[in-house]
Design a protein around this motif. Structure first.
Motif, PDB file in Angstrom:
ATOM      1  N   ILE A  95      56.812  37.017  43.011  1.00  0.00           N
ATOM      2  CA  ILE A  95      56.028  36.889  44.220  1.00  0.00           C
ATOM      3  C   ILE A  95      54.350  36.562  44.351  1.00  0.00           C
ATOM      4  N   TRP A  96      53.896  36.118  45.204  1.00  0.00           N
ATOM      5  CA  TRP A  96      52.641  35.290  45.107  1.00  0.00           C
ATOM      6  C   TRP A  96      51.547  36.120  44.618  1.00  0.00           C
ATOM      7  N   PRO A  97      51.194  37.386  45.717  1.00  0.00           N
ATOM      8  CA  PRO A  97      50.334  37.986  44.857  1.00  0.00           C
ATOM      9  C   PRO A  97      49.911  38.671  43.889  1.00  0.00           C
ATOM     10  N   ALA A  98      51.090  38.795  43.025  1.00  0.00           N
ATOM     11  CA  ALA A  98      51.300  39.052  41.462  1.00  0.00           C
ATOM     12  C   ALA A  98      51.007  37.964  40.451  1.00  0.00           C
ATOM     13  N   LEU A  99      51.702  36.496  41.081  1.00  0.00           N
ATOM     14  CA  LEU A  99      50.937  35.476  39.886  1.00  0.00           C
ATOM     15  C   LEU A  99      49.361  35.641  40.604  1.00  0.00           C
ATOM     16  N   ALA A 100      48.923  35.709  41.904  1.00  0.00           N
ATOM     17  CA  ALA A 100      47.370  35.013  42.162  1.00  0.00           C
ATOM     18  C   ALA A 100      46.387  35.998  40.953  1.00  0.00           C
ATOM     19  N   ALA A 101      47.171  37.538  41.252  1.00  0.00           N
ATOM     20  CA  ALA A 101      46.352  38.943  40.823  1.00  0.00           C
ATOM     21  C   ALA A 101      46.186  38.308  39.219  1.00  0.00           C
ATOM     22  N   ALA A 102      46.958  37.841  38.362  1.00  0.00           N
ATOM     23  CA  ALA A 102      47.506  37.394  37.004  1.00  0.00           C
ATOM     24  C   ALA A 102      46.915  36.217  37.106  1.00  0.00           C
ATOM     25  N   ARG A 103      46.318  35.489  37.874  1.00  0.00           N
ATOM     26  CA  ARG A 103      45.189  34.215  37.441  1.00  0.00           C
ATOM     27  C   ARG A 103      44.244  34.747  37.723  1.00  0.00           C
ATOM     28  N   GLY A 104      43.542  35.682  38.356  1.00  0.00           N
ATOM     29  CA  GLY A 104      42.211  36.184  39.160  1.00  0.00           C
ATOM     30  C   GLY A 104      42.050  37.586  37.959  1.00  0.00           C
ATOM     31  N   GLY A 105      42.847  37.965  36.923  1.00  0.00           N
ATOM     32  CA  GLY A 105      42.619  38.720  35.718  1.00  0.00           C
ATOM     33  C   GLY A 105      42.032  39.915  37.076  1.00  0.00           C
ATOM     34  N   PHE A 132      39.392  33.213  43.219  1.00  0.00           N
ATOM     35  CA  PHE A 132      38.483  33.659  41.954  1.00  0.00           C
ATOM     36  C   PHE A 132      37.037  33.005  41.813  1.00  0.00           C
ATOM     37  N   ALA A 133      37.061  31.951  42.544  1.00  0.00           N
ATOM     38  CA  ALA A 133      36.551  31.200  41.654  1.00  0.00           C
ATOM     39  C   ALA A 133      34.802  31.162  41.540  1.00  0.00           C
ATOM     40  N   ASP A 134      34.275  30.099  40.874  1.00  0.00           N
ATOM     41  CA  ASP A 134      33.123  31.074  40.592  1.00  0.00           C
ATOM     42  C   ASP A 134      32.577  31.209  42.139  1.00  0.00           C
ATOM     43  N   ASN A 135      32.307  29.883  42.937  1.00  0.00           N
ATOM     44  CA  ASN A 135      31.681  30.754  43.897  1.00  0.00           C
ATOM     45  C   ASN A 135      32.910  30.965  44.943  1.00  0.00           C
ATOM     46  N   GLY A 136      33.319  32.012  44.835  1.00  0.00           N
ATOM     47  CA  GLY A 136      34.341  31.370  45.616  1.00  0.00           C
ATOM     48  C   GLY A 136      34.217  33.686  46.020  1.00  0.00           C
ATOM     49  N   PRO A 137      34.676  34.259  47.320  1.00  0.00           N
ATOM     50  CA  PRO A 137      34.745  35.123  48.024  1.00  0.00           C
ATOM     51  C   PRO A 137      34.589  36.296  46.452  1.00  0.00           C
ATOM     52  N   PHE A 138      35.940  36.530  45.593  1.00  0.00           N
ATOM     53  CA  PHE A 138      36.070  36.921  44.934  1.00  0.00           C
ATOM     54  C   PHE A 138      35.379  36.848  43.041  1.00  0.00           C
ATOM     55  N   SER A 139      34.898  36.138  43.314  1.00  0.00           N
ATOM     56  CA  SER A 139      33.724  35.430  42.110  1.00  0.00           C
ATOM     57  C   SER A 139      33.912  36.867  41.072  1.00  0.00           C
ATOM     58  N   THR A 140      33.143  36.991  39.877  1.00  0.00           N
ATOM     59  CA  THR A 140      32.971  38.089  39.623  1.00  0.00           C
ATOM     60  C   THR A 140      31.778  38.558  39.339  1.00  0.00           C
ATOM     61  N   GLY A 141      31.119  37.871  40.851  1.00  0.00           N
ATOM     62  CA  GLY A 141      29.629  38.236  40.843  1.00  0.00           C
ATOM     63  C   GLY A 141      29.339  38.990  42.235  1.00  0.00           C
ATOM     64  N   THR A 142      30.602  38.488  42.702  1.00  0.00           N
ATOM     65  CA  THR A 142      30.056  39.701  44.185  1.00  0.00           C
ATOM     66  C   THR A 142      30.955  40.299  43.889  1.00  0.00           C
ATOM     67  N   CYS A 143      30.982  41.880  43.008  1.00  0.00           N
ATOM     68  CA  CYS A 143      31.214  43.175  42.925  1.00  0.00           C
ATOM     69  C   CYS A 143      30.786  43.558  41.282  1.00  0.00           C
ATOM     70  N   ASP A 181      44.112  43.946  38.885  1.00  0.00           N
ATOM     71  CA  ASP A 181      44.905  44.812  39.332  1.00  0.00           C
ATOM     72  C   ASP A 181      45.591  44.988  40.509  1.00  0.00           C
ATOM     73  N   LEU A 182      46.823  44.173  40.380  1.00  0.00           N
ATOM     74  CA  LEU A 182      47.224  43.955  42.823  1.00  0.00           C
ATOM     75  C   LEU A 182      47.576  45.756  42.851  1.00  0.00           C
ATOM     76  N   VAL A 183      46.986  45.627  43.870  1.00  0.00           N
ATOM     77  CA  VAL A 183      48.303  47.248  44.758  1.00  0.00           C
ATOM     78  C   VAL A 183      48.263  46.247  46.175  1.00  0.00           C
ATOM     79  N   ASN A 184      49.496  46.093  46.171  1.00  0.00           N
ATOM     80  CA  ASN A 184      50.309  45.338  47.519  1.00  0.00           C
ATOM     81  C   ASN A 184      50.858  46.160  48.684  1.00  0.00           C
ATOM     82  N   LEU A 185      49.945  45.872  49.783  1.00  0.00           N
ATOM     83  CA  LEU A 185      50.563  45.823  50.960  1.00  0.00           C
ATOM     84  C   LEU A 185      50.822  45.430  51.599  1.00  0.00           C
ATOM     85  N   GLY A 186      51.403  44.276  50.713  1.00  0.00           N
ATOM     86  CA  GLY A 186      52.507  43.125  51.756  1.00  0.00           C
ATOM     87  C   GLY A 186      53.655  43.997  52.476  1.00  0.00           C
ATOM     88  N   PHE A 187      53.884  43.990  53.839  1.00  0.00           N
ATOM     89  CA  PHE A 187      54.817  44.553  54.437  1.00  0.00           C
ATOM     90  C   PHE A 187      55.799  44.033  55.207  1.00  0.00           C
TER      91      PHE A 187
END
Length: 392
Positions: A194-204, A381-392, A206-212
């Motif tokens: 599923i796309w969230p699982a694939l994206a989580a693997a690429r972003g390194g 998850f890119a360096d300048n993206g909202p979920f980059s490692t520098g965001t948290c 851990d997914l909690v998926n509340l897709g309903f």
């Protein structure tokens, strides 16, 4: 069950599970839920009750030297009257992050929907079964078993030919995602695809998926559940279920989004929060809902049945939803620098649709899930993206 090994039975307990918000002890075993018990008591329909109990993104995680693993489970599948019976759900076994084996559990319960509009259904009970994985690589390893995203799964027993211990904390950031049936995994063929699982693997992460499926409807109890769930990253992909269910007008939608975000921010005031508008879906771009089944070509597809002329009166389409979400985030971002917006067409747009059309007119196929994941990982998850490692 094979008798060629000295089997070790390990109870399935909370410390072996990831990706759930609650666990229910049933007469058969342990049932993972993706909403807490207090929230489930507020669910108004069977569609969400079934969806949150389907363990999309939920997995067992443990370390072991075992080369054979067996998992006893009782599935409950969802069928539709007049259609072929559903295929058995797939269990994915990953070794050190790589898909290594797959299995199914035959038998189980079948809940047959007799009316697709009212979701009236009948339950036929069946036996539990076993997912068996053999020939795993020798040596100590991290094992995950991703549960089927399309069927409710009661976990009964885990058997191995070597001891099992709960997986150590990965140290990865936790990504909490809420979305519709596409995030749930509709038309994906196995749970780690599923796309969230694939994206989580690429972003390194851990997914909690509340897709309903059918139920990303800005429900306040979902917002409170997200507020109370520890997470390093949060995303909301909202809008399409509001349109295809024809559940709101623009006047109600805008404050409902504000309220949903306000609730999350009560508990997660500085967590990076990404609002994602709907993916491209041609049948609903400029035509309001509700959706209806369409069997014109002999297969199940969907069509929007609303009147585009009523957009001026507040009837919602995906185009209107995207504009509203962009405006809401822009307004709030002045006081919330950790709030971000992503146009869903950047995940799946015109060129993606031309290459990988929606098989039933509203859900992507397996190739579409991969494309969405690739685009999300690249943008978020890119360096300048909202979920980059520098965001948290």
């Amino acid at each position: 069950m094979s008798t060629e090994h000295d089997w070790i039975t390990t109870p399935v307990t909370a410390d072996l599970l990831r990706g759930h918000l609650d666990l229910e002890r049933t007469a058969h075993g342990l049932l993972p839920h993706r909403l807490p018990a207090w929230a489930r008591r507020q669910i108004p329909d069977d569609r969400l009750a079934v969806a949150e109990a389907q363990p999309s993104g939920v997995r067992l995680a443990f370390r072991t030297r075992a080369t054979v693993v067996e998992l006893d489970a009782l599935p409950t599948r969802r069928a539709y009257q007049g259609f072929p019976p559903p295929a058995d759900g797939v269990y994915d076994l990953l070794v050190d992050g790589r898909l290594t084996a797959q299995a199914t559990v035959p038998g189980g319960n079948v809940r047959t929907v007799t009316d697709m509009v009212s979701q009236t259904s009948e339950l036929s009970e069946g036996p539990a079964g076993t997912a068996r994985f053999a020939g795993l690589p020798a040596g100590d390893k991290h094992v995950e078993i991703w549960l089927p995203h399309t069927e409710i799964t009661e976990l009964i027993a885990l058997r191995t030919d070597a001891p099992v211990e709960p997986a150590r904390d990965s140290g990865h950031r936790v990504w909490l995602h809420h979305g519709s049936s596409i995030s749930h995994g509709s038309n994906a063929v196995h749970p780690s695809a599923i796309w969230p699982a694939l994206a989580a693997a690429r972003g390194g992460v851990d997914l909690v998926n509340l897709g309903f499926g059918g139920s990303a409807l800005l429900d306040p109890f979902t917002a409170r559940a997200m507020r109370d769930t520890p997470a390093d990253l949060i995303s909301l992909k909202i809008g399409i279920n509001v349109v295809n269910g024809d559940t709101m007008r623009l006047r109600a939608f805008t404050p409902a989004v504000h309220g949903f975000l306000d609730t999350i921010r009560e508990g997660r005031p500085t967590t990076p929060l990404l609002v994602v508008s709907p993916l491209l879906c041609p049948v609903q771009e400029d035509t309001p809902g509700p959706l209806a089944p369409d069997f014109a070509d002999g297969t199940l597809r969907f069509k929007a049945t609303g009147d585009p002329a009523e957009r001026a009166a507040g009837r919602l389409t995906l185009t209107i939803i995207r504009d509203a979400l962009a405006a809401i985030v822009e307004q709030r971002a002045a006081d919330d620098p950790h709030l971000h917006h992503l146009d869903g067409r950047d995940l799946y747009g015109e060129s993606d649709h031309a290459e990988f059309p929606l098989p039933d007119a509203i859900h992507p196929g397996p190739e579409g899930h991969r494309r969405i994941a690739e685009n999300f990982a690249r943008l978020a998850f890119a360096d300048n993206g909202p979920f980059s490692t520098g965001t948290c």
